[in-house]
Design a protein around this motif. Structure first.
Motif, PDB file in Angstrom:
ATOM      1  N   MET A 127     -39.057 -15.475  -7.825  1.00  8.65           N
ATOM      2  CA  MET A 127     -37.924 -15.411  -8.746  1.00  8.65           C
ATOM      3  C   MET A 127     -36.685 -14.895  -8.017  1.00  8.65           C
ATOM      4  O   MET A 127     -36.764 -13.944  -7.242  1.00  8.65           O
ATOM      5  N   ILE A 128     -35.564 -15.542  -8.245  1.00 11.88           N
ATOM      6  CA  ILE A 128     -34.316 -15.083  -7.651  1.00 11.88           C
ATOM      7  C   ILE A 128     -33.656 -14.111  -8.634  1.00 11.88           C
ATOM      8  O   ILE A 128     -33.114 -14.514  -9.664  1.00 11.88           O
ATOM      9  N   HIS A 129     -33.725 -12.834  -8.316  1.00 13.08           N
ATOM     10  CA  HIS A 129     -33.172 -11.812  -9.203  1.00 13.08           C
ATOM     11  C   HIS A 129     -31.660 -11.675  -9.023  1.00 13.08           C
ATOM     12  O   HIS A 129     -30.963 -11.327  -9.975  1.00 13.08           O
ATOM     13  N   LYS A 130     -31.183 -11.929  -7.820  1.00 11.38           N
ATOM     14  CA  LYS A 130     -29.739 -11.871  -7.565  1.00 11.38           C
ATOM     15  C   LYS A 130     -29.360 -13.105  -6.746  1.00 11.38           C
ATOM     16  O   LYS A 130     -29.591 -13.143  -5.543  1.00 11.38           O
ATOM     17  N   PRO A 131     -28.752 -14.099  -7.380  1.00  9.42           N
ATOM     18  CA  PRO A 131     -28.395 -15.331  -6.665  1.00  9.42           C
ATOM     19  C   PRO A 131     -27.289 -15.091  -5.640  1.00  9.42           C
ATOM     20  O   PRO A 131     -26.545 -14.109  -5.708  1.00  9.42           O
ATOM     21  N   ARG A 132     -27.185 -15.996  -4.702  1.00  7.46           N
ATOM     22  CA  ARG A 132     -26.113 -15.952  -3.715  1.00  7.46           C
ATOM     23  C   ARG A 132     -24.832 -16.511  -4.336  1.00  7.46           C
ATOM     24  O   ARG A 132     -24.846 -17.535  -5.010  1.00  7.46           O
ATOM     25  N   LYS A 133     -23.745 -15.834  -4.119  1.00  9.05           N
ATOM     26  CA  LYS A 133     -22.443 -16.332  -4.561  1.00  9.05           C
ATOM     27  C   LYS A 133     -21.375 -15.824  -3.607  1.00  9.05           C
ATOM     28  O   LYS A 133     -21.632 -14.919  -2.797  1.00  9.05           O
ATOM     29  N   LYS A 134     -20.196 -16.406  -3.698  1.00  7.51           N
ATOM     30  CA  LYS A 134     -19.106 -15.947  -2.852  1.00  7.51           C
ATOM     31  C   LYS A 134     -18.804 -14.481  -3.142  1.00  7.51           C
ATOM     32  O   LYS A 134     -18.732 -14.079  -4.300  1.00  7.51           O
ATOM     33  N   SER A 135     -18.619 -13.712  -2.076  1.00  7.34           N
ATOM     34  CA  SER A 135     -18.313 -12.300  -2.251  1.00  7.34           C
ATOM     35  C   SER A 135     -16.884 -12.124  -2.751  1.00  7.34           C
ATOM     36  O   SER A 135     -16.033 -13.020  -2.614  1.00  7.34           O
ATOM     37  N   LEU A 136     -16.616 -10.962  -3.327  1.00  5.36           N
ATOM     38  CA  LEU A 136     -15.260 -10.656  -3.763  1.00  5.36           C
ATOM     39  C   LEU A 136     -14.273 -10.736  -2.609  1.00  5.36           C
ATOM     40  O   LEU A 136     -13.152 -11.230  -2.763  1.00  5.36           O
ATOM     41  N   MET A 137     -14.688 -10.260  -1.433  1.00  6.32           N
ATOM     42  CA  MET A 137     -13.772 -10.252  -0.297  1.00  6.32           C
ATOM     43  C   MET A 137     -13.487 -11.667   0.201  1.00  6.32           C
ATOM     44  O   MET A 137     -12.382 -11.958   0.654  1.00  6.32           O
ATOM     45  N   LEU A 138     -14.467 -12.563   0.106  1.00  6.36           N
ATOM     46  CA  LEU A 138     -14.206 -13.961   0.455  1.00  6.36           C
ATOM     47  C   LEU A 138     -13.242 -14.580  -0.553  1.00  6.36           C
ATOM     48  O   LEU A 138     -12.285 -15.265  -0.171  1.00  6.36           O
ATOM     49  N   LEU A 139     -13.453 -14.326  -1.834  1.00  5.72           N
ATOM     50  CA  LEU A 139     -12.570 -14.860  -2.869  1.00  5.72           C
ATOM     51  C   LEU A 139     -11.147 -14.315  -2.711  1.00  5.72           C
ATOM     52  O   LEU A 139     -10.161 -15.041  -2.885  1.00  5.72           O
ATOM     53  N   LYS A 140     -11.040 -13.038  -2.372  1.00 10.00           N
ATOM     54  CA  LYS A 140      -9.719 -12.436  -2.197  1.00 10.00           C
ATOM     55  C   LYS A 140      -8.989 -13.036  -1.002  1.00 10.00           C
ATOM     56  O   LYS A 140      -7.775 -13.293  -1.056  1.00 10.00           O
ATOM     57  N   HIS A 141      -9.726 -13.274   0.077  1.00  8.80           N
ATOM     58  CA  HIS A 141      -9.097 -13.886   1.246  1.00  8.80           C
ATOM     59  C   HIS A 141      -8.657 -15.320   0.943  1.00  8.80           C
ATOM     60  O   HIS A 141      -7.611 -15.774   1.421  1.00  8.80           O
ATOM     61  N   GLU A 142      -9.455 -16.055   0.160  1.00 11.91           N
ATOM     62  CA  GLU A 142      -9.065 -17.416  -0.217  1.00 11.91           C
ATOM     63  C   GLU A 142      -7.778 -17.395  -1.038  1.00 11.91           C
ATOM     64  O   GLU A 142      -6.872 -18.209  -0.813  1.00 11.91           O
ATOM     65  N   SER A 143      -7.712 -16.473  -2.001  1.00  6.30           N
ATOM     66  CA  SER A 143      -6.516 -16.383  -2.838  1.00  6.30           C
ATOM     67  C   SER A 143      -5.296 -15.956  -2.030  1.00  6.30           C
ATOM     68  O   SER A 143      -4.204 -16.504  -2.192  1.00  6.30           O
ATOM     69  N   LEU A 144      -5.482 -14.976  -1.153  1.00  4.25           N
ATOM     70  CA  LEU A 144      -4.360 -14.494  -0.351  1.00  4.25           C
ATOM     71  C   LEU A 144      -3.856 -15.575   0.595  1.00  4.25           C
ATOM     72  O   LEU A 144      -2.639 -15.750   0.775  1.00  4.25           O
ATOM     73  N   ASP A 145      -4.780 -16.319   1.193  1.00  3.83           N
ATOM     74  CA  ASP A 145      -4.399 -17.400   2.101  1.00  3.83           C
ATOM     75  C   ASP A 145      -3.593 -18.469   1.366  1.00  3.83           C
ATOM     76  O   ASP A 145      -2.648 -19.048   1.922  1.00  3.83           O
ATOM     77  N   ALA A 146      -3.947 -18.715   0.109  1.00  5.78           N
ATOM     78  CA  ALA A 146      -3.240 -19.732  -0.672  1.00  5.78           C
ATOM     79  C   ALA A 146      -1.889 -19.237  -1.183  1.00  5.78           C
ATOM     80  O   ALA A 146      -0.974 -20.041  -1.405  1.00  5.78           O
TER      81      ALA A 146
END
Length: 275
Positions: free
Chosen positions: A1-20
């Motif tokens: 069972m996957i108790h915690k799925p993989r997803k983009k980290s907050l820091m990755l999301l923040k870098h994507e937003s800042l880059d844009a």
């Protein structure tokens, strides 16, 4: 069972937003883009390993991705924790292209790419430290073996070491060999009962805290330097225009009613980002 799925980290999301949201001419763009590429490569490498993990019997394997746990006055993060009745397996995943050389004499980890040698912190030491930290986090109440693997996600990456370092293949593997290595882990008579498995799983989720910090402060960027308005998700033109209840891009003619949601998300990640 996957108790915690993989997803983009907050820091990755923040870098994507800042880059844009920064003009391409901004002096911090090269540094931000470089860090964004590293975060993206790490995430993509981890996702590729998850493909092989998907073949495990989820009734017997409890999987937690990107767990960050408290230890003394700081935190430690593990790419993947696999919990079973017989053992705990920690995976450190690296998505590094080129040729990797493990030097057992000077304890160095060297990447050669395009004829250039680059030194990195030895991930094998990091794995040993994570094992010790997890053992202490468990408070020694759980008497179960803990194993560690360094998983190389890029199938074209070459791993080398000296002739007298023959045990390296017990710790470093390519992702396509992961399932076979998991099957080779010994199952002893020591079995962790179901209540203990449930307790560990509950505590892992309860004590996990994702890394989060104000990204504008990290790069010493003010809000006034950010590009304002609604950005087109197709061509990145800004600002798109509101036409008859929908957002319309004058550059590529793309229309969508919900483009403002991305701007709201950027605001949350970049402005209202207090940990």
């Amino acid at each position: 069972m996957i108790h915690k799925p993989r997803k983009k980290s907050l820091m990755l999301l923040k870098h994507e937003s800042l880059d844009a949201r920064l003009p391409s001419s901004h002096p911090k763009i090269p540094q931000i883009t470089s860090n964004l590429k590293k975060l993206s490569a790490g995430y993509n490498g981890e996702k590729s390993v998850d493909y092989y993990l998907s073949f495990l019997d989820f009734e017997d394997y409890h999987i937690f991705h990107d767990i960050r746990l408290p230890f003394q006055n700081h935190y430690f993060q593990i790419d993947t924790i696999i919990l079973t009745s017989y053992f705990i397996l920690l995976l450190e995943i690296k998505n590094i292209a080129g040729t990797l050389y493990f030097d057992p004499i000077f304890n160095q980890f060297i990447r050669n790419k395009d004829g250039i040698d680059t030194g990195f912190p030895n991930p094998l030491f990091q794995m040993k430290l994570h094992k010790i930290q997890l053992q202490r986090w468990l408070n020694h109440h759980i008497n179960i073996p803990i194993y560690t693997y360094l998983v190389i996600s890029n199938p074209q990456t070459i791993v080398r070491t000296s002739k007298d370092n023959e045990t390296l293949n017990q710790a470093v593997i390519h992702a396509n060999y992961l399932l076979e290595k998991i099957e080779q882990i010994p199952r002893t008579d020591l079995v962790l009962p179901e209540p203990s498995l449930h307790k560990i799983s509950k505590n892992l989720l309860a004590e996990h805290k994702e890394l989060n910090y104000p990204i504008l402060e990290k790069y010493h960027i003010s809000q006034n330097e950010l590009t304002r308005g609604i950005i087109c998700c197709r061509c990145s033109f800004c600002p798109v225009q509101r036409v008859y209840g929908t957002w319309h891009c004058p550059s590529c003619s793309f229309s969508n009613e919900n483009l403002h949601q991305s701007a709201l998300n950027d605001y949350y990640l970049l402005i209202n980002d207090r940990a």
